[in-house]
Design a protein around this motif. Structure first.
Motif, short mmCIF file in Angstrom:
data_model
loop_
_atom_site.label_atom_id
_atom_site.label_comp_id
_atom_site.label_asym_id
_atom_site.label_seq_id
_atom_site.Cartn_x
_atom_site.Cartn_y
_atom_site.Cartn_z
N MET A 274 30.41 21.74 40.75
CA MET A 274 29.99 20.21 40.46
C MET A 274 31.08 19.55 39.37
N LEU A 275 31.22 18.28 39.52
CA LEU A 275 32.08 17.68 38.68
C LEU A 275 31.27 16.87 37.89
N VAL A 276 31.06 17.16 36.56
CA VAL A 276 30.37 16.19 35.78
C VAL A 276 31.46 15.13 34.90
N TYR A 277 31.22 14.04 35.13
CA TYR A 277 32.14 13.09 34.66
C TYR A 277 31.62 12.63 33.19
N THR A 278 32.55 12.62 32.17
CA THR A 278 32.52 12.48 30.93
C THR A 278 32.20 10.82 30.73
N SER A 279 31.62 10.52 29.26
CA SER A 279 31.14 9.14 29.25
C SER A 279 32.35 8.04 29.38
N GLY A 280 33.54 8.52 29.06
CA GLY A 280 34.55 7.59 29.11
C GLY A 280 34.71 6.61 27.81
N THR A 281 34.51 7.24 26.75
CA THR A 281 34.36 6.43 25.70
C THR A 281 35.59 6.08 25.04
N THR A 282 36.93 7.04 25.50
CA THR A 282 38.12 6.82 25.00
C THR A 282 39.01 6.31 26.30
N GLY A 283 38.50 6.19 27.05
CA GLY A 283 39.32 5.82 28.32
C GLY A 283 38.31 6.13 29.63
N ASN A 284 39.19 6.24 30.84
CA ASN A 284 38.14 6.34 32.13
C ASN A 284 37.67 7.76 32.11
N PRO A 285 36.45 7.83 32.57
CA PRO A 285 35.74 9.10 32.46
C PRO A 285 36.82 10.06 33.20
N LYS A 286 36.62 11.44 32.83
CA LYS A 286 37.17 12.62 33.21
C LYS A 286 36.20 13.52 33.97
N GLY A 287 36.50 14.00 35.26
CA GLY A 287 35.72 15.03 35.91
C GLY A 287 36.04 16.36 35.35
N VAL A 288 34.88 17.00 34.75
CA VAL A 288 34.74 18.28 34.06
C VAL A 288 34.33 19.22 35.49
N GLN A 289 35.36 20.25 35.64
CA GLN A 289 34.94 21.13 36.81
C GLN A 289 33.88 22.15 36.36
N VAL A 290 32.85 22.34 36.45
CA VAL A 290 31.87 23.32 36.20
C VAL A 290 31.51 24.32 37.31
N THR A 291 31.84 25.58 36.98
CA THR A 291 31.69 26.58 37.73
C THR A 291 30.47 27.12 38.31
N ILE B 273 26.73 10.68 39.80
CA ILE B 273 27.20 9.31 39.29
C ILE B 273 26.23 8.76 38.39
N ASN B 274 26.68 8.23 36.98
CA ASN B 274 25.70 7.71 36.10
C ASN B 274 25.03 6.47 36.95
N THR B 275 23.81 6.41 36.86
CA THR B 275 23.26 5.39 37.50
C THR B 275 22.94 3.97 36.83
N ALA B 276 23.48 3.96 35.54
CA ALA B 276 23.82 2.69 34.94
C ALA B 276 25.00 2.07 35.38
N TYR B 277 25.97 2.79 36.25
CA TYR B 277 27.22 2.15 36.41
C TYR B 277 27.06 0.90 37.48
N LYS B 278 28.22 0.10 37.17
CA LYS B 278 28.21 -1.08 38.00
C LYS B 278 29.38 -0.89 38.82
N ARG B 279 29.44 -1.86 39.78
CA ARG B 279 30.32 -1.55 41.02
C ARG B 279 31.78 -1.07 41.01
N ASP B 280 32.47 -1.52 39.81
CA ASP B 280 33.91 -1.15 39.61
C ASP B 280 33.78 0.23 39.20
N GLU B 281 32.80 0.48 37.96
CA GLU B 281 32.65 1.79 37.30
C GLU B 281 32.50 2.91 38.49
N MET B 282 31.53 2.72 39.56
CA MET B 282 31.24 3.72 40.54
C MET B 282 32.24 3.73 41.32
#
Length: 256
Positions: free
Chosen positions: A113-130, A30-39
């Motif tokens: 791993m699920l690597v979440y996108t930055s969410g610049t166009t909406g909520n972050p999306k979990g990218v499935q990395v094999t 999880i992005n360590t800059a996230y606040k409560r609601d984002e996390m």
């Protein structure tokens, strides 16, 4: 099972990542800059059962967990031995030199791993990395950089971002090289960290080079072992030429 990691760059994060990979569970940094609601959004969207959080981020972590539906276990990394309600010590939970009694058979196509996108166009999306993707990315980066066991990869990029995972870490593992990890990017400390780590390959992203170029000129700018700086985006040729001449990376690449 999905296990969320709310951790800065630290060895404990790697212990979690590789331990979860061994067990076949899915790691979710999880992005360590996230606040409560984002996390909280990530915890819920990933349907996480476990959270591993750094002691310096407990206020945000506790607030997010209060909004999460499925967290069953909470582990705290670092800090004092005094534990907040419901948290257990990560270090005291580790069993040294142990091997799991049974290890699941994993497919290269299984999600690591699920690597979440930055969410610049909406909520972050979990990218499935094999698992296979990590292996391919690491081998590819080692190939592109002509890496050998003697190289030392340096990164100051965060582990919640794919770059530090794919390239610096797995790239180094692909050839048995060394990876040196800084806590964060600092323009004033960058070259001293590179020198002290005896880095030979440095990965960069975004505005790191322009920010470094704005630092005061120093006789130590060329005093390093870097033979290659690799990254994106592309920059104007005049800027790159000036940067390479100033820092000596062009000469070092041409002798490789």
């Amino acid at each position: 099972d999905r296990v969320c990691l709310f951790l800065p760059n630290c060895i404990d994060l790697l212990h979690c990542w590789f331990g979860l990979s061994l067990l076949g569970a899915i790691c979710v940094p999880i992005n360590t800059a996230y606040k409560r609601d984002e996390m909280a959004y990530i915890l819920n969207h990933a349907a996480a059962k476990v959270l591993v959080a750094h002691h310096s981020m407990m206020t945000v972590a506790d607030g997010a967990v209060a909004q999460a539906k499925g967290i069953q276990h909470k582990l705290k990394v670092g800090g004092s031995r005094a534990l907040e309600l419901g948290w257990i010590s990560f270090s005291e939970s580790m069993i040294p030199d142990s091997v799991p009694s049974s290890i699941p058979v994993l497919s290269p196509q299984d999600v690591s791993m699920l690597v979440y996108t930055s969410g610049t166009t909406g909520n972050p999306k979990g990218v499935q990395v094999t698992h296979q993707m990590y292996v391919a990315a690491g081998q590819g980066f080692a190939y592109w950089t002509n890496a050998t066991v003697e190289d030392r990869f340096f990164t100051c990029l965060p582990y919640f971002h794919a770059n530090a995972q794919y390239y610096s870490t797995i790239g180094a593992m692909a050839v048995g090289a060394t990876v040196v990890v800084a806590d964060r990017f600092s323009a004033s400390r960058f070259w001293s960290q590179v020198r002290e780590s005896r880095a030979t390959i440095v990965n960069f992203i975004g505005m790191m080079l322009p920010v470094l170029a704005k630092q005061p000129l120093s006789v130590s700018d060329r005093q390093h072992d870097v033979r290659l700086m690799y990254g994106s985006p592309s920059f104007p040729s005049d800027f790159l030429r000036d940067f390479e001449v100033r820092c000596g990376v062009e000469d070092r690449k041409s002798t490789r």
